[in-house]
Design a protein around this motif. Structure first.
Motif, PDB file in Angstrom:
ATOM      1  N   ASP A  28      11.897  -8.356   7.439  1.00  0.00           N
ATOM      2  CA  ASP A  28      11.626  -7.064   6.609  1.00  0.00           C
ATOM      3  C   ASP A  28      10.774  -7.474   5.254  1.00  0.00           C
ATOM      4  OD1 ASP A  28      13.174  -5.703   8.535  1.00  0.00           O
ATOM      5  OD2 ASP A  28      15.032  -5.988   7.533  1.00  0.00           O
ATOM      6  N   LEU A  29      10.671  -8.655   4.847  1.00  0.00           N
ATOM      7  CA  LEU A  29       9.997  -9.043   3.764  1.00  0.00           C
ATOM      8  C   LEU A  29       8.461  -8.725   3.738  1.00  0.00           C
ATOM      9  CD1 LEU A  29      11.271 -12.508   2.574  1.00  0.00           C
ATOM     10  CD2 LEU A  29      11.881 -10.106   1.722  1.00  0.00           C
ATOM     11  N   LYS A  30       7.745  -8.069   2.881  1.00  0.00           N
ATOM     12  CA  LYS A  30       6.431  -7.643   2.756  1.00  0.00           C
ATOM     13  C   LYS A  30       5.713  -8.834   2.197  1.00  0.00           C
ATOM     14  CE  LYS A  30       7.204  -3.828   0.596  1.00  0.00           C
ATOM     15  NZ  LYS A  30       7.009  -2.718  -0.252  1.00  0.00           N
ATOM     16  N   PRO A  31       4.644  -8.823   2.267  1.00  0.00           N
ATOM     17  CA  PRO A  31       3.756  -9.955   1.973  1.00  0.00           C
ATOM     18  C   PRO A  31       3.418  -9.634   0.562  1.00  0.00           C
ATOM     19  CG  PRO A  31       2.351  -8.771   3.400  1.00  0.00           C
ATOM     20  CD  PRO A  31       3.903  -8.453   3.494  1.00  0.00           C
ATOM     21  N   PRO A  32       3.173 -10.540  -0.302  1.00  0.00           N
ATOM     22  CA  PRO A  32       2.798 -10.232  -1.814  1.00  0.00           C
ATOM     23  C   PRO A  32       1.748  -9.302  -1.811  1.00  0.00           C
ATOM     24  CG  PRO A  32       2.539 -12.569  -1.346  1.00  0.00           C
ATOM     25  CD  PRO A  32       3.126 -11.868  -0.146  1.00  0.00           C
ATOM     26  N   ASP A  33       1.532  -8.500  -2.865  1.00  0.00           N
ATOM     27  CA  ASP A  33       0.608  -7.469  -3.145  1.00  0.00           C
ATOM     28  C   ASP A  33      -0.491  -8.170  -4.111  1.00  0.00           C
ATOM     29  OD1 ASP A  33      -1.219  -5.458  -3.244  1.00  0.00           O
ATOM     30  OD2 ASP A  33      -0.112  -4.374  -4.806  1.00  0.00           O
ATOM     31  N   PHE A  34      -1.655  -8.873  -3.601  1.00  0.00           N
ATOM     32  CA  PHE A  34      -2.335  -9.312  -4.672  1.00  0.00           C
ATOM     33  C   PHE A  34      -3.579  -8.483  -5.029  1.00  0.00           C
ATOM     34  CE2 PHE A  34      -1.133 -12.923  -1.966  1.00  0.00           C
ATOM     35  CZ  PHE A  34      -0.565 -13.866  -3.156  1.00  0.00           C
ATOM     36  N   SER A  35      -3.338  -7.078  -5.047  1.00  0.00           N
ATOM     37  CA  SER A  35      -4.451  -6.117  -5.563  1.00  0.00           C
ATOM     38  C   SER A  35      -4.101  -5.581  -7.065  1.00  0.00           C
ATOM     39  CB  SER A  35      -4.544  -5.050  -4.745  1.00  0.00           C
ATOM     40  OG  SER A  35      -3.169  -4.346  -4.487  1.00  0.00           O
ATOM     41  N   SER A  36      -3.741  -6.593  -8.043  1.00  0.00           N
ATOM     42  CA  SER A  36      -3.256  -6.452  -9.336  1.00  0.00           C
ATOM     43  C   SER A  36      -4.637  -6.028 -10.049  1.00  0.00           C
ATOM     44  CB  SER A  36      -2.856  -7.516 -10.130  1.00  0.00           C
ATOM     45  OG  SER A  36      -3.693  -8.647 -10.114  1.00  0.00           O
ATOM     46  N   PRO A  37      -4.694  -5.118 -11.176  1.00  0.00           N
ATOM     47  CA  PRO A  37      -5.762  -4.758 -11.885  1.00  0.00           C
ATOM     48  C   PRO A  37      -6.763  -5.803 -12.332  1.00  0.00           C
ATOM     49  CG  PRO A  37      -4.010  -3.652 -12.571  1.00  0.00           C
ATOM     50  CD  PRO A  37      -3.465  -4.559 -11.698  1.00  0.00           C
ATOM     51  N   SER A  38      -6.044  -7.212 -12.804  1.00  0.00           N
ATOM     52  CA  SER A  38      -6.809  -8.062 -13.295  1.00  0.00           C
ATOM     53  C   SER A  38      -7.731  -8.865 -12.205  1.00  0.00           C
ATOM     54  CB  SER A  38      -5.885  -9.272 -14.025  1.00  0.00           C
ATOM     55  OG  SER A  38      -5.055  -9.710 -12.777  1.00  0.00           O
ATOM     56  N   ARG A  39      -7.293  -8.660 -10.888  1.00  0.00           N
ATOM     57  CA  ARG A  39      -7.934  -9.336  -9.740  1.00  0.00           C
ATOM     58  C   ARG A  39      -9.229  -8.267  -9.518  1.00  0.00           C
ATOM     59  NH1 ARG A  39      -5.847 -13.540  -6.977  1.00  0.00           N
ATOM     60  NH2 ARG A  39      -3.578 -14.127  -7.676  1.00  0.00           N
ATOM     61  N   LYS A  40      -9.072  -7.015  -9.801  1.00  0.00           N
ATOM     62  CA  LYS A  40     -10.322  -6.177  -9.765  1.00  0.00           C
ATOM     63  C   LYS A  40     -11.343  -6.447 -10.866  1.00  0.00           C
ATOM     64  CE  LYS A  40      -7.302  -3.019  -7.162  1.00  0.00           C
ATOM     65  NZ  LYS A  40      -6.529  -1.820  -7.145  1.00  0.00           N
TER      66      LYS A  40
END
Length: 145
Positions: A28-40
């Motif tokens: 049930d665990l989702k993978p971490p979201d690496f789409s933070s604003p600082s990465r963009k």
């Protein structure tokens, strides 16, 4: 090739209930979201941001803070020396008190030859008493600024 499929089906059917719960939680665990604003951010955006900061503080203020930093580093050394001297003074006072007690008990009372020491007052009647001194162990461990 069918061995792996059969083994997977066997494990799902005969898995103990406590491990089954753990397996369900992990699924049930989702993978971490690496789409933070600082990465963009683009490299140009980052360079522009730091260029603004460079222009925000004038060189005079920068020199002021550099001077303040070196002054505080020097003052830290002075405070550490004062703490060391304070520890020496406390130790010497303790030794002097011990020597006074020894001498008071061993010297004869000859009038005119040796001065008679006054009896030692109880701690609660002494002037000053033990003063509070903040511990400086944390300051000694700090790296220079």
């Amino acid at each position: 090739m069918q061995v792996l499929t059969a083994l997977g089906e066997f494990v799902t059917v005969f898995m103990p209930p406590e491990k089954q719960e753990l397996n369900n939680i992990l699924e049930d665990l989702k993978p971490p979201d690496f789409s933070s604003p600082s990465r963009k951010l683009k490299k140009e955006d980052i360079e522009q941001y730091w260029a603004q900061w460079r222009n925000l503080v004038p060189p005079e203020k920068d020199r002021f803070w550099d001077g303040m930093l070196s002054g505080l580093n020097n003052y830290l050394g002075i405070l550490q020396d004062r703490d060391r001297l304070h520890d020496e003074v406390v130790l010497l006072r303790q030794r002097n008190a011990a020597l006074r007690r020894l001498v008071r008990g061993t010297l004869p009372d000859v009038p005119g030859v040796l001065p008679k020491y006054p009896p030692e007052a109880p701690k609660y009647m002494r002037a000053g008493g033990d003063r509070f001194v903040a511990p400086c162990e944390e300051v000694k461990k700090l790296p220079p600024i």
